[in-house]
Design a protein around this motif. Sequence first.
Motif, PDB file in Angstrom:
ATOM      1  N   ILE A  61      -1.826   4.671  -2.137  1.00 45.55           N
ATOM      2  CA  ILE A  61      -0.715   4.978  -3.039  1.00 45.55           C
ATOM      3  C   ILE A  61      -0.751   3.939  -4.149  1.00 45.55           C
ATOM      4  O   ILE A  61      -0.582   2.744  -3.904  1.00 45.55           O
ATOM      5  CB  ILE A  61       0.631   4.931  -2.298  1.00 45.55           C
ATOM      6  N   LEU A  62      -0.978   4.407  -5.386  1.00 44.30           N
ATOM      7  CA  LEU A  62      -1.110   3.509  -6.530  1.00 44.30           C
ATOM      8  C   LEU A  62       0.041   3.701  -7.521  1.00 44.30           C
ATOM      9  O   LEU A  62      -0.115   3.481  -8.714  1.00 44.30           O
ATOM     10  CB  LEU A  62      -2.453   3.743  -7.224  1.00 44.30           C
TER      11      LEU A  62
ATOM     12  N   ARG B  15       2.011   0.262  -4.153  1.00 43.10           N
ATOM     13  CA  ARG B  15       3.085   0.512  -5.109  1.00 43.10           C
ATOM     14  C   ARG B  15       3.524  -0.810  -5.747  1.00 43.10           C
ATOM     15  O   ARG B  15       3.782  -1.787  -5.054  1.00 43.10           O
ATOM     16  CB  ARG B  15       4.273   1.163  -4.410  1.00 43.10           C
ATOM     17  N   ARG B  16       3.540  -0.799  -7.072  1.00 44.88           N
ATOM     18  CA  ARG B  16       3.935  -1.960  -7.886  1.00 44.88           C
ATOM     19  C   ARG B  16       3.050  -3.195  -7.693  1.00 44.88           C
ATOM     20  O   ARG B  16       3.417  -4.307  -8.066  1.00 44.88           O
ATOM     21  CB  ARG B  16       5.401  -2.306  -7.684  1.00 44.88           C
ATOM     22  N   ALA B  17       1.876  -3.017  -7.098  1.00 49.27           N
ATOM     23  CA  ALA B  17       0.942  -4.138  -6.944  1.00 49.27           C
ATOM     24  C   ALA B  17       0.374  -4.527  -8.307  1.00 49.27           C
ATOM     25  O   ALA B  17       0.210  -3.691  -9.189  1.00 49.27           O
ATOM     26  CB  ALA B  17      -0.190  -3.768  -5.997  1.00 49.27           C
ATOM     27  N   ILE B  18       0.093  -5.797  -8.462  1.00 50.22           N
ATOM     28  CA  ILE B  18      -0.489  -6.323  -9.702  1.00 50.22           C
ATOM     29  C   ILE B  18      -1.925  -6.711  -9.395  1.00 50.22           C
ATOM     30  O   ILE B  18      -2.172  -7.570  -8.536  1.00 50.22           O
ATOM     31  CB  ILE B  18       0.309  -7.547 -10.200  1.00 50.22           C
TER      32      ILE B  18
ATOM     33  N   THR C 161      -6.738  -1.560   5.687  1.00 50.23           N
ATOM     34  CA  THR C 161      -6.400  -0.167   5.953  1.00 50.23           C
ATOM     35  C   THR C 161      -4.925  -0.067   6.319  1.00 50.23           C
ATOM     36  O   THR C 161      -4.424  -0.814   7.164  1.00 50.23           O
ATOM     37  CB  THR C 161      -7.263   0.397   7.111  1.00 50.23           C
ATOM     38  N   SER C 162      -4.225   0.836   5.652  1.00 51.62           N
ATOM     39  CA  SER C 162      -2.808   1.121   5.888  1.00 51.62           C
ATOM     40  C   SER C 162      -1.885  -0.084   5.715  1.00 51.62           C
ATOM     41  O   SER C 162      -0.768  -0.092   6.220  1.00 51.62           O
ATOM     42  CB  SER C 162      -2.595   1.733   7.280  1.00 51.62           C
ATOM     43  N   ALA C 163      -2.331  -1.089   4.992  1.00 49.39           N
ATOM     44  CA  ALA C 163      -1.487  -2.262   4.751  1.00 49.39           C
ATOM     45  C   ALA C 163      -0.395  -1.934   3.738  1.00 49.39           C
ATOM     46  O   ALA C 163      -0.587  -1.114   2.833  1.00 49.39           O
ATOM     47  CB  ALA C 163      -2.326  -3.429   4.239  1.00 49.39           C
ATOM     48  N   CYS C 164       0.746  -2.567   3.880  1.00 49.04           N
ATOM     49  CA  CYS C 164       1.834  -2.432   2.912  1.00 49.04           C
ATOM     50  C   CYS C 164       1.684  -3.564   1.908  1.00 49.04           C
ATOM     51  O   CYS C 164       1.915  -4.730   2.235  1.00 49.04           O
ATOM     52  CB  CYS C 164       3.200  -2.481   3.592  1.00 49.04           C
ATOM     53  N   LEU C 165       1.270  -3.209   0.699  1.00 52.05           N
ATOM     54  CA  LEU C 165       0.993  -4.180  -0.353  1.00 52.05           C
ATOM     55  C   LEU C 165       1.944  -3.978  -1.528  1.00 52.05           C
ATOM     56  O   LEU C 165       1.602  -4.219  -2.669  1.00 52.05           O
ATOM     57  CB  LEU C 165      -0.471  -4.033  -0.798  1.00 52.05           C
ATOM     58  N   TRP C 166       3.147  -3.551  -1.241  1.00 55.72           N
ATOM     59  CA  TRP C 166       4.155  -3.245  -2.247  1.00 55.72           C
ATOM     60  C   TRP C 166       4.485  -4.522  -3.014  1.00 55.72           C
ATOM     61  O   TRP C 166       4.948  -5.508  -2.445  1.00 55.72           O
ATOM     62  CB  TRP C 166       5.411  -2.697  -1.569  1.00 55.72           C
ATOM     63  N   GLY C 167       4.187  -4.509  -4.321  1.00 54.41           N
ATOM     64  CA  GLY C 167       4.507  -5.650  -5.169  1.00 54.41           C
ATOM     65  C   GLY C 167       3.644  -6.874  -4.946  1.00 54.41           C
ATOM     66  O   GLY C 167       3.943  -7.954  -5.441  1.00 54.41           O
TER      67      GLY C 167
END
Length: 173
Positions: A132-133, A114-117, A89-95
């Motif tokens: 946010i996707l 954002r920009r996650a693969i 929850t609410s983790a920053c998984l950018w890239g």
Amino acid sequence: MQMVGSGEKITGEELLKRYTAGERNFPLITLNDEKSVLVGADLSGINLMGAYLHYALWWNVNLSGACLLAAELSGVSMDGADLSDADLTSACLWGTNFTNANLSNCILKGANLRRAILWNANLRGAVLDGAILAYADFTGAKYFTINQHMTGILFWNTTMPDGTVIEGPTYIN
């Protein structure tokens, strides 16, 4: 009252050593060795709430049932990781790279992907409300479909499992 591990800077090697010794609570830690490598480690049930794990290499790591609430995982490589039943929850998984990862029943409410693969990731039962996707890539992801149970999700240049792109910005409310 200070939480155990609060703000502590440790290496990936030290984290694994302490986990193996029975310690499970590492909230707010920072891994101070850039590119911390924990390939194949079992960290199931670990508490990494609010941890800063930027750019770590955690291939095939078992984080099932882990608490990663509000953790900073930008740029972490989690290829083949097991995050089933984990709370992000609410983790920053950018890239973050979740290629072939198991995210079944994972809570991703409000997560920034954002920009996650997520190539070939298993998303059965994953909760993505408020996520946010933008620019995320779900190519080949299993069990990822837009459905009536999704709320508050932002799609923007998001690649869907079949290769189609939701250009957006598109907000599902």
